[in-house]
Design a protein around this motif. Structure first.
Motif, mmCIF file in Angstrom:
data_model
loop_
_atom_site.group_PDB
_atom_site.id
_atom_site.type_symbol
_atom_site.label_atom_id
_atom_site.label_comp_id
_atom_site.label_asym_id
_atom_site.label_seq_id
_atom_site.Cartn_x
_atom_site.Cartn_y
_atom_site.Cartn_z
ATOM 1 N N GLY A 130 -31.637 -8.968 -10.873
ATOM 2 C CA GLY A 130 -31.697 -9.905 -9.753
ATOM 3 C C GLY A 130 -31.834 -9.219 -8.399
ATOM 4 N N GLY A 131 -31.855 -7.894 -8.391
ATOM 5 C CA GLY A 131 -32.035 -7.152 -7.148
ATOM 6 C C GLY A 131 -30.739 -6.740 -6.462
ATOM 7 N N ARG A 132 -29.598 -7.057 -7.054
ATOM 8 C CA ARG A 132 -28.323 -6.657 -6.454
ATOM 9 C C ARG A 132 -28.084 -5.177 -6.694
ATOM 10 N NH1 ARG A 132 -22.816 -9.386 -8.074
ATOM 11 N NH2 ARG A 132 -21.588 -7.787 -7.107
ATOM 12 N N GLU A 133 -27.620 -4.479 -5.662
ATOM 13 C CA GLU A 133 -27.417 -3.033 -5.728
ATOM 14 C C GLU A 133 -25.939 -2.688 -5.686
ATOM 15 O OE1 GLU A 133 -29.707 -0.973 -2.655
ATOM 16 O OE2 GLU A 133 -30.888 -2.797 -2.453
ATOM 17 N N ILE A 134 -25.616 -1.550 -6.319
ATOM 18 C CA ILE A 134 -24.273 -0.994 -6.198
ATOM 19 C C ILE A 134 -24.395 0.526 -6.137
ATOM 20 C CG2 ILE A 134 -23.935 -1.067 -8.701
ATOM 21 C CD1 ILE A 134 -20.918 -1.257 -8.158
ATOM 22 N N VAL A 135 -23.710 1.122 -5.177
ATOM 23 C CA VAL A 135 -23.675 2.577 -5.074
ATOM 24 C C VAL A 135 -22.675 3.089 -6.105
ATOM 25 C CG1 VAL A 135 -23.110 4.549 -3.609
ATOM 26 C CG2 VAL A 135 -24.303 2.579 -2.635
ATOM 27 N N LEU A 136 -23.141 3.963 -6.994
ATOM 28 C CA LEU A 136 -22.274 4.534 -8.017
ATOM 29 C C LEU A 136 -21.523 5.749 -7.474
ATOM 30 C CD1 LEU A 136 -24.731 4.310 -11.049
ATOM 31 C CD2 LEU A 136 -22.879 2.724 -10.449
ATOM 32 N N TYR A 137 -22.247 6.632 -6.806
ATOM 33 C CA TYR A 137 -21.646 7.821 -6.218
ATOM 34 C C TYR A 137 -22.690 8.511 -5.352
ATOM 35 C CZ TYR A 137 -24.097 10.100 -10.094
ATOM 36 O OH TYR A 137 -25.049 10.516 -10.979
ATOM 37 N N ARG A 138 -22.260 9.524 -4.654
ATOM 38 C CA ARG A 138 -23.155 10.364 -3.861
ATOM 39 C C ARG A 138 -23.034 11.806 -4.342
ATOM 40 N NH1 ARG A 138 -22.071 6.173 -0.466
ATOM 41 N NH2 ARG A 138 -23.838 5.492 0.798
ATOM 42 N N VAL A 139 -24.136 12.517 -4.248
ATOM 43 C CA VAL A 139 -24.150 13.944 -4.568
ATOM 44 C C VAL A 139 -24.271 14.681 -3.239
ATOM 45 C CG1 VAL A 139 -25.293 15.781 -5.866
ATOM 46 C CG2 VAL A 139 -25.352 13.423 -6.739
ATOM 47 N N GLU A 140 -23.363 15.609 -3.017
ATOM 48 C CA GLU A 140 -23.328 16.387 -1.772
ATOM 49 C C GLU A 140 -23.728 17.836 -2.076
ATOM 50 O OE1 GLU A 140 -22.213 15.082 1.222
ATOM 51 O OE2 GLU A 140 -21.403 13.164 0.524
ATOM 52 N N ALA A 141 -23.947 18.603 -1.016
ATOM 53 C CA ALA A 141 -24.284 20.027 -1.174
ATOM 54 C C ALA A 141 -23.219 20.717 -2.027
ATOM 55 C CB ALA A 141 -24.399 20.692 0.190
ATOM 56 N N GLY A 142 -23.671 21.550 -2.959
ATOM 57 C CA GLY A 142 -22.760 22.256 -3.853
ATOM 58 C C GLY A 142 -22.461 21.498 -5.133
ATOM 59 N N GLN A 143 -23.135 20.349 -5.322
ATOM 60 C CA GLN A 143 -22.889 19.525 -6.517
ATOM 61 C C GLN A 143 -24.187 19.285 -7.276
ATOM 62 O OE1 GLN A 143 -21.204 15.929 -4.810
ATOM 63 N NE2 GLN A 143 -19.140 16.785 -4.824
ATOM 64 N N SER A 144 -24.020 18.807 -8.512
ATOM 65 C CA SER A 144 -25.151 18.360 -9.320
ATOM 66 C C SER A 144 -24.939 16.885 -9.643
ATOM 67 C CB SER A 144 -25.263 19.186 -10.604
ATOM 68 O OG SER A 144 -24.083 19.065 -11.373
ATOM 69 N N CYS A 145 -25.969 16.250 -10.160
ATOM 70 C CA CYS A 145 -25.921 14.809 -10.439
ATOM 71 C C CYS A 145 -25.498 14.561 -11.886
ATOM 72 C CB CYS A 145 -27.290 14.198 -10.171
ATOM 73 S SG CYS A 145 -27.414 12.457 -10.606
ATOM 74 N N VAL A 146 -24.400 13.819 -12.068
ATOM 75 C CA VAL A 146 -23.894 13.534 -13.409
ATOM 76 C C VAL A 146 -24.881 12.683 -14.208
ATOM 77 C CG1 VAL A 146 -22.549 11.478 -12.785
ATOM 78 C CG2 VAL A 146 -21.847 12.849 -14.725
ATOM 79 N N MET A 147 -25.606 11.792 -13.527
ATOM 80 C CA MET A 147 -26.588 10.954 -14.221
ATOM 81 C C MET A 147 -27.689 11.826 -14.820
ATOM 82 S SD MET A 147 -27.485 7.726 -14.880
ATOM 83 C CE MET A 147 -26.400 6.890 -13.750
ATOM 84 N N THR A 148 -28.171 12.787 -14.042
ATOM 85 C CA THR A 148 -29.211 13.693 -14.535
ATOM 86 C C THR A 148 -28.681 14.529 -15.695
ATOM 87 O OG1 THR A 148 -30.241 13.787 -12.356
ATOM 88 C CG2 THR A 148 -30.785 15.561 -13.889
ATOM 89 N N THR A 149 -27.474 15.059 -15.534
ATOM 90 C CA THR A 149 -26.881 15.867 -16.599
ATOM 91 C C THR A 149 -26.752 15.054 -17.881
ATOM 92 O OG1 THR A 149 -25.651 17.153 -14.966
ATOM 93 C CG2 THR A 149 -24.898 17.294 -17.237
ATOM 94 N N LEU B 115 -15.426 6.808 -12.912
ATOM 95 C CA LEU B 115 -14.400 5.923 -13.465
ATOM 96 C C LEU B 115 -13.506 5.367 -12.361
ATOM 97 C CD1 LEU B 115 -13.433 7.837 -16.720
ATOM 98 C CD2 LEU B 115 -14.732 5.711 -16.539
ATOM 99 N N ARG B 116 -13.267 6.171 -11.329
ATOM 100 C CA ARG B 116 -12.478 5.703 -10.181
ATOM 101 C C ARG B 116 -13.213 4.572 -9.454
ATOM 102 N NH1 ARG B 116 -11.772 10.422 -7.651
ATOM 103 N NH2 ARG B 116 -10.197 10.994 -9.166
ATOM 104 N N VAL B 117 -14.529 4.691 -9.327
ATOM 105 C CA VAL B 117 -15.339 3.624 -8.704
ATOM 106 C C VAL B 117 -15.223 2.339 -9.519
ATOM 107 C CG1 VAL B 117 -17.706 2.865 -8.191
ATOM 108 C CG2 VAL B 117 -16.975 5.163 -7.566
ATOM 109 N N ILE B 118 -15.339 2.460 -10.822
ATOM 110 C CA ILE B 118 -15.241 1.284 -11.696
ATOM 111 C C ILE B 118 -13.861 0.655 -11.580
ATOM 112 C CG2 ILE B 118 -15.225 0.526 -14.120
ATOM 113 C CD1 ILE B 118 -17.386 2.761 -14.576
#
Length: 196
Positions: A64-83, A138-141
């Motif tokens: 339906g087009g509704r968005e939710i931010v799951l998390y942000r990746v900052e310098a020094g980190q990798s993306c859990v979704m990609t992993t 999990l904290r976001v959820i």
């Protein structure tokens, strides 16, 4: 390519010399402008990105087009979704967008697969980062499911202010951050912040 970027990732600084050589020879540093969609739902991950500079917002968009931010990746980190997608050989179920201009190291999928299977140090780096990010997710959820919207909104406003004296965000943008409908956010925003 120099290996000076490895120092930004403590787990990689312990790599065996031969593995470190493979990582530095077979990876590349890229620059990505703000607003670029780095990955999207239904796409297969080609590379592991290790963020050197900037910030990436990972979000999910409903049919339906509704968005939710799951998390942000900052310098020094990798993306859990990609992993997760690379480990499971699955397509993305969310999208990643560069919130700022960014620089990242890209490690091709074939190199990633080889390193995970051959180097305990690299594997530990990947799984340590993965477990930290899963805990954050999990904290976001938990927050969305169990914490009151007004409390989550107050926490988000404090996070967004970050040393400035003004927050520039619409009710819709705040709703995306909180994972709730704009109407619910609007009711939770105090009347003195109507220009928010």
């Amino acid at each position: 390519m120099t290996a000076d970027w490895i120092a930004q990732f403590p787990g990689l600084s312990r790599l065996e010399p031969a593995v470190r050589d493979v990582v530095t020879r077979k990876s590349a540093v890229i620059a990505v402008p703000e607003g670029t969609v780095i990955f999207g739902a239904g796409k297969s991950p080609e590379n592991l990105l290790l963020l050197l500079k900037g910030r990436v917002r990972v979000q999910q968009v409903s049919e339906g087009g509704r968005e939710i931010v799951l998390y942000r990746v900052e310098a020094g980190q990798s993306c859990v979704m990609t992993t997760a997608c690379m480990l499971a050989h699955e397509d993305y179920s969310a999208e990643g967008i560069a919130e700022t201009d960014m620089r990242a190291v890209v490690i091709p999928r074939a190199v990633f697969d080889d390193l995970v299977s051959q180097s305990m140090t690299f594997r530990n780096f990947i799984f340590t980062a993965y477990s930290r990010r899963i805990t954050d997710l999990l904290r976001v959820i938990e927050d969305i499911a169990f914490q009151r919207v007004d409390i989550r909104l107050a926490q988000k406003l404090l996070e967004l202010v970050r040393g400035t004296d003004q927050i520039k965000a619409t009710h819709q943008q705040l709703s995306v951050e909180l994972g709730t409908a704009r109407e619910i956010t609007s009711r939770a925003v105090p009347s003195s912040t109507d220009n928010c």
